[in-house]
Every structure is written in structure tokens, then in C-alpha cells.
Design a protein around this motif. Structure first.
Motif, PDB file in Angstrom:
ATOM      1  N   ASN A  96       0.805  -1.216   0.000  1.00 17.50           N
ATOM      2  CA  ASN A  96       0.000   0.000   0.000  1.00 17.50           C
ATOM      3  C   ASN A  96       0.838   1.266   0.000  1.00 17.50           C
ATOM      4  N   TYR A  97       0.421   2.203  -0.829  1.00 16.73           N
ATOM      5  CA  TYR A  97       0.875   3.592  -0.744  1.00 16.73           C
ATOM      6  C   TYR A  97      -0.403   4.398  -0.617  1.00 16.73           C
ATOM      7  N   ILE A  98      -0.510   5.192   0.431  1.00 15.92           N
ATOM      8  CA  ILE A  98      -1.751   5.890   0.748  1.00 15.92           C
ATOM      9  C   ILE A  98      -1.484   7.390   0.773  1.00 15.92           C
ATOM     10  N   CYS A  99      -2.327   8.149   0.085  1.00 20.32           N
ATOM     11  CA  CYS A  99      -2.194   9.603   0.139  1.00 20.32           C
ATOM     12  C   CYS A  99      -3.540  10.239  -0.174  1.00 20.32           C
ATOM     13  N   GLY A 100      -3.585  11.523  -0.013  1.00 19.39           N
ATOM     14  CA  GLY A 100      -4.789  12.261  -0.322  1.00 19.39           C
ATOM     15  C   GLY A 100      -4.469  13.399  -1.264  1.00 19.39           C
ATOM     16  N   CYS A 101      -5.495  14.159  -1.622  1.00 23.52           N
ATOM     17  CA  CYS A 101      -5.328  15.340  -2.472  1.00 23.52           C
ATOM     18  C   CYS A 101      -6.093  16.476  -1.806  1.00 23.52           C
ATOM     19  N   ASN A 102      -5.401  17.588  -1.574  1.00 28.40           N
ATOM     20  CA  ASN A 102      -6.046  18.719  -0.916  1.00 28.40           C
ATOM     21  C   ASN A 102      -7.123  19.357  -1.798  1.00 28.40           C
ATOM     22  N   TYR A 103      -7.963  20.144  -1.181  1.00 30.38           N
ATOM     23  CA  TYR A 103      -9.059  20.843  -1.869  1.00 30.38           C
ATOM     24  C   TYR A 103      -8.643  22.291  -2.105  1.00 30.38           C
ATOM     25  N   CYS A 104      -8.868  22.779  -3.303  1.00 32.47           N
ATOM     26  CA  CYS A 104      -8.553  24.168  -3.651  1.00 32.47           C
ATOM     27  C   CYS A 104      -9.847  24.978  -3.672  1.00 32.47           C
ATOM     28  N   GLU A 105      -9.912  25.997  -2.833  1.00 28.44           N
ATOM     29  CA  GLU A 105     -11.132  26.818  -2.711  1.00 28.44           C
ATOM     30  C   GLU A 105     -11.413  27.666  -3.958  1.00 28.44           C
ATOM     31  N   LYS A 106     -10.402  27.972  -4.755  1.00 23.70           N
ATOM     32  CA  LYS A 106     -10.581  28.854  -5.913  1.00 23.70           C
ATOM     33  C   LYS A 106     -11.291  28.193  -7.083  1.00 23.70           C
ATOM     34  N   ILE A 107     -11.351  26.882  -7.087  1.00 20.16           N
ATOM     35  CA  ILE A 107     -11.979  26.193  -8.210  1.00 20.16           C
ATOM     36  C   ILE A 107     -13.194  25.412  -7.717  1.00 20.16           C
ATOM     37  N   SER A 108     -14.025  24.989  -8.622  1.00 20.03           N
ATOM     38  CA  SER A 108     -15.278  24.306  -8.263  1.00 20.03           C
ATOM     39  C   SER A 108     -15.017  22.908  -7.701  1.00 20.03           C
ATOM     40  N   PHE A 109     -16.052  22.364  -7.108  1.00 20.65           N
ATOM     41  CA  PHE A 109     -15.983  20.984  -6.606  1.00 20.65           C
ATOM     42  C   PHE A 109     -15.661  20.036  -7.764  1.00 20.65           C
ATOM     43  N   TYR A 110     -16.338  20.223  -8.877  1.00 20.19           N
ATOM     44  CA  TYR A 110     -16.104  19.386 -10.055  1.00 20.19           C
ATOM     45  C   TYR A 110     -14.646  19.491 -10.512  1.00 20.19           C
ATOM     46  N   ALA A 111     -14.128  20.711 -10.580  1.00 19.36           N
ATOM     47  CA  ALA A 111     -12.737  20.909 -11.003  1.00 19.36           C
ATOM     48  C   ALA A 111     -11.777  20.265 -10.000  1.00 19.36           C
ATOM     49  N   ASN A 112     -12.080  20.347  -8.705  1.00  9.13           N
ATOM     50  CA  ASN A 112     -11.250  19.685  -7.693  1.00  9.13           C
ATOM     51  C   ASN A 112     -11.247  18.172  -7.909  1.00  9.13           C
ATOM     52  N   CYS A 113     -12.415  17.614  -8.163  1.00  7.42           N
ATOM     53  CA  CYS A 113     -12.499  16.162  -8.404  1.00  7.42           C
ATOM     54  C   CYS A 113     -11.730  15.785  -9.658  1.00  7.42           C
ATOM     55  N   THR A 114     -11.866  16.591 -10.699  1.00  9.94           N
ATOM     56  CA  THR A 114     -11.160  16.331 -11.950  1.00  9.94           C
ATOM     57  C   THR A 114      -9.649  16.372 -11.737  1.00  9.94           C
ATOM     58  N   LYS A 115      -9.177  17.360 -10.990  1.00 16.31           N
ATOM     59  CA  LYS A 115      -7.737  17.475 -10.714  1.00 16.31           C
ATOM     60  C   LYS A 115      -7.251  16.304  -9.858  1.00 16.31           C
ATOM     61  N   ALA A 116      -8.038  15.871  -8.894  1.00 11.75           N
ATOM     62  CA  ALA A 116      -7.657  14.730  -8.069  1.00 11.75           C
ATOM     63  C   ALA A 116      -7.554  13.467  -8.936  1.00 11.75           C
ATOM     64  N   ILE A 117      -8.520  13.289  -9.824  1.00 10.67           N
ATOM     65  CA  ILE A 117      -8.477  12.128 -10.743  1.00 10.67           C
ATOM     66  C   ILE A 117      -7.234  12.208 -11.614  1.00 10.67           C
ATOM     67  N   GLU A 118      -6.934  13.394 -12.108  1.00  9.34           N
ATOM     68  CA  GLU A 118      -5.736  13.581 -12.929  1.00  9.34           C
ATOM     69  C   GLU A 118      -4.473  13.229 -12.132  1.00  9.34           C
ATOM     70  N   PHE A 119      -4.404  13.704 -10.887  1.00 12.18           N
ATOM     71  CA  PHE A 119      -3.238  13.404 -10.039  1.00 12.18           C
ATOM     72  C   PHE A 119      -3.109  11.894  -9.812  1.00 12.18           C
ATOM     73  N   PHE A 120      -4.198  11.246  -9.457  1.00 12.48           N
ATOM     74  CA  PHE A 120      -4.130   9.808  -9.147  1.00 12.48           C
ATOM     75  C   PHE A 120      -4.013   8.939 -10.395  1.00 12.48           C
ATOM     76  N   SER A 121      -4.219   9.513 -11.560  1.00 12.12           N
ATOM     77  CA  SER A 121      -4.054   8.746 -12.793  1.00 12.12           C
ATOM     78  C   SER A 121      -2.589   8.533 -13.099  1.00 12.12           C
TER      79      SER A 121
END
Length: 121
Positions: A96-121
Motif C-alpha cells: 500500500n501507498y496511501i495519500c490524499g489530495c487537498n481541496y482548492c477553494e478557488k476552483i469548483s468541486f467538479y474541477a477539484n475532483c477532476t484534478k484529483a483524478i488527474e493526479f491519481f491517474s
């Protein structure tokens, strides 16, 4: 069932203590402010101690990291570090390697989810 414990320091004493407690594995968290280079440089020794004391490395975690910058862009240094820590987990036989992705207040919830998916891809 297997039992393990999170340890702050990756040292021989960590593995000695875990073996004394009859633990099956240890977990290391290399969090945002921690010295990740020191941890990564110890990987060969960690592997040696793991084998010597018959205590596995169950996971490597990373929390409190600024994956997304203040504008919602992925921090390239954090992306590189995620790959390096994931490689370290593999080298240590950790499943296991476990991590998270922080939330950015300047962008939308959808954009945050999209960026998190991009990071974890």
C-alpha cells in the motif's frame, strides 16, 4: 488477521520494537512537512531491518501535502514525490501507498475532483 502500527521514525529501533510487540508490519507516514529525502535515502536500510526482524512494511502514507496549488494546478514536485514514494513502497514489499489530495477553494468541486483524478491517474 495481521497487526501493525504507525511509526514516525524509520530506524532499526522501530523494527526491534515492532518485533518485540509481535507486530506483523509497520507503517510509515512521510507527511507534507517531513523530510522525504531522508526517508527515501533510508529505503535500503529499511528493507534490511524489515528482513532482519521479520516485520513487514504494510504501507507508506503521505498526508498534509499541497498537491494542488492555490490556483488548482497540480504541483509537479508533489507528483514526482508521489511516484518516488510509491516506488519506495514497492521496493520495501509494501502492498500500500496511501495519500490524499487537498481541496482548492478557488476552483469548483467538479474541477477539484477532476484534478484529483488527474493526479491519481
Amino acid at each position: 488477521m495481521t497487526l501493525g502500527m504507525i511509526y514516525k521514525q524509520a530506524s532499526e529501533d522501530t523494527f526491534r520494537d515492532a518485533a518485540k510487540r509481535k507486530l506483523d508490519f509497520v507503517e510509515f507516514c512521510v507527511n507534507g512537512p517531513d523530510d522525504h529525502e531522508a526517508f527515501l535515502n533510508k529505503v535500503p536500510m529499511i528493507r534490511k531491518w524489515s528482513e532482519q526482524y521479520s516485520v513487514g512494511v504494510g504501507s507508506i502514507g503521505r498526508w498534509k501535502a499541497e498537491i494542488l496549488d492555490s490556483d488548482g494546478n497540480i504541483n509537479p514536485a508533489e507528483l514526482d514525490l508521489a511516484f518516488r514514494l510509491s516506488d519506495a513502497a514497492e521496493a520495501l514489499g509494501s502492498p500500500n501507498y496511501i495519500c490524499g489530495c487537498n481541496y482548492c477553494e478557488k476552483i469548483s468541486f467538479y474541477a477539484n475532483c477532476t484534478k484529483a483524478i488527474e493526479f491519481f491517474s
